[in-house]
Motif scaffolding. Sequence first.
Motif, short mmCIF file in Angstrom:
data_model
loop_
_atom_site.label_atom_id
_atom_site.label_comp_id
_atom_site.label_asym_id
_atom_site.label_seq_id
_atom_site.Cartn_x
_atom_site.Cartn_y
_atom_site.Cartn_z
N ALA A 119 50.33 40.26 31.30
CA ALA A 119 50.26 41.67 30.89
C ALA A 119 49.21 42.43 31.69
N GLY A 120 49.55 43.68 32.04
CA GLY A 120 48.61 44.54 32.72
C GLY A 120 47.63 45.20 31.75
N PHE A 228 45.73 37.46 46.85
CA PHE A 228 44.44 37.97 47.31
C PHE A 228 44.31 39.43 46.86
N LEU A 229 43.39 39.69 45.94
CA LEU A 229 43.22 41.01 45.35
C LEU A 229 41.98 41.69 45.92
N ALA A 230 42.06 42.99 46.12
CA ALA A 230 40.91 43.74 46.62
C ALA A 230 39.72 43.60 45.68
N THR A 231 39.98 43.65 44.37
CA THR A 231 38.89 43.54 43.41
C THR A 231 38.19 42.19 43.52
N PHE A 262 44.83 43.67 38.55
CA PHE A 262 46.23 43.23 38.55
C PHE A 262 47.17 44.42 38.42
N ILE A 263 47.51 44.82 37.22
CA ILE A 263 48.30 46.02 36.97
C ILE A 263 47.48 46.93 36.08
N PHE A 264 47.29 48.18 36.50
CA PHE A 264 46.41 49.05 35.74
C PHE A 264 46.84 50.51 35.90
#
Length: 456
Positions: A119-120, A228-231, A262-264
């Motif tokens: 879940a986002g 790979f996430l920017a955060t 992730f999803i926001f």
Amino acid sequence: MPTDNTPLAKRETDGPDPLRGPSDLLGFSPTNVLIDEDTTAIDFELAPGQTEDANLGLFLDFENIDNPQPIRGTRGGTDPGPRNTELDKMNSDKLAPPGTDHGQTINAQWPMGLSHTKAGIDSAGWSRQENTKVMPDATLMAGVDMRLEPGAYRELHWHVAAEWALVLNGSVRVQAVDEDGRTFVDDLTKGDVWFFPAGIPHSLQGLDGGTEFLLIFDDGSFSEDNTFLATEVFAHNPKAVLSKNFDVPTSALDDIPEGELFIFPGTPAPKDIELQNVTGSAGVLSGSQSYSYHFSEQEPLELPGGSVKIIDPITFPIASNFSAALVTVKPGAMREVHWHPSSDEWTFFLAGKARATLFTPPKEATTFDYMPGDVAYFPRSNSHYIENVGQEDLVFLEMLQANHFSDMALSQWLALTPAQIVTDTLNLSNETVSKFSKEKQIIVQGTNSTESPTAA
């Protein structure tokens, strides 16, 4: 209950254990009691076609059958339970398989509805995935079904695997930067496709009305959790290093997220896409290297039993190893018996109700039933068909890891083989063999019926 290490035989002399029965229940005893129960007293009905010869293999519709049973022709028997009747109704070919099924193939079916939902944040969306964790033999490709609410982001990220996507609902803005610093931005709608090579950073944002899309990756073990996430890049590098890298004071980094978003939810994208067309000295990515293809605007090839349209590197060059067919099959018709010599097939069902038989040499065959949201997987060169067994159009996506879309059709192969060889091998009449098509049919027209075909 004893908690020491006293041997069991000695503990038994201390009195009965309330959790365990007495030892005199072991083995035969003239005092043993049998439960007088008739396990055949079951109320059930048979579906149309269920008493036909098992090798005929008609589709059995259990949807409105109260207590379906594992019976096909003269094979099988009743099941007193316990059992999951609703699951049996959805998978009639598992409960009462055709007599032509044999042995055990790979599991070629996974419902996304059984996948864990990630879940986002703040009701911004969600994702579900299929990979080798749930389909161990689906090694070549993995899939993710993702939803973004209006304005929501799939945060800036990149993957080790290449990403091919089909927009299922709504519209989405995609943005990316390649190795040479060329930028790309485009708005895509239902039926459109995008592709990002491995390692290319990108972001996605739901436009008005939100969006849902299907992602396919060229690695069956791919997981969204390994993105790979920017955060995460910011959270796991020393702030002193980030300060030096961006030439900003460390105080400028005080409010960076502690972990993934992730999803926001985000600021809605501007209507004018040019406002987000950021460019550097390398300019924009365009032409044959574009990351999107407006597949929704491509006209399908209309066939007697449905339609098909293909997207592969011939028309979408950047996706150099992704080839796909979007197939619509009318009720009663079927995607003809075929196989793919160059690739495994990863298939996603978008609408309708289907079944398929996977044949693996020397004699393993399993028939599977599919519904919207299900994934199918057919290994390279393993024959299969996909039949519409519902009352509505069946729509599915066939995905290959290949530089062009191709298959082998059973009917065409035999029609283009000298008839004498075919008749000698299969004990068929010349009249029957003469009806085999010398051209690929792709979709074979038929009627959706559970009645036995006539001798004619």
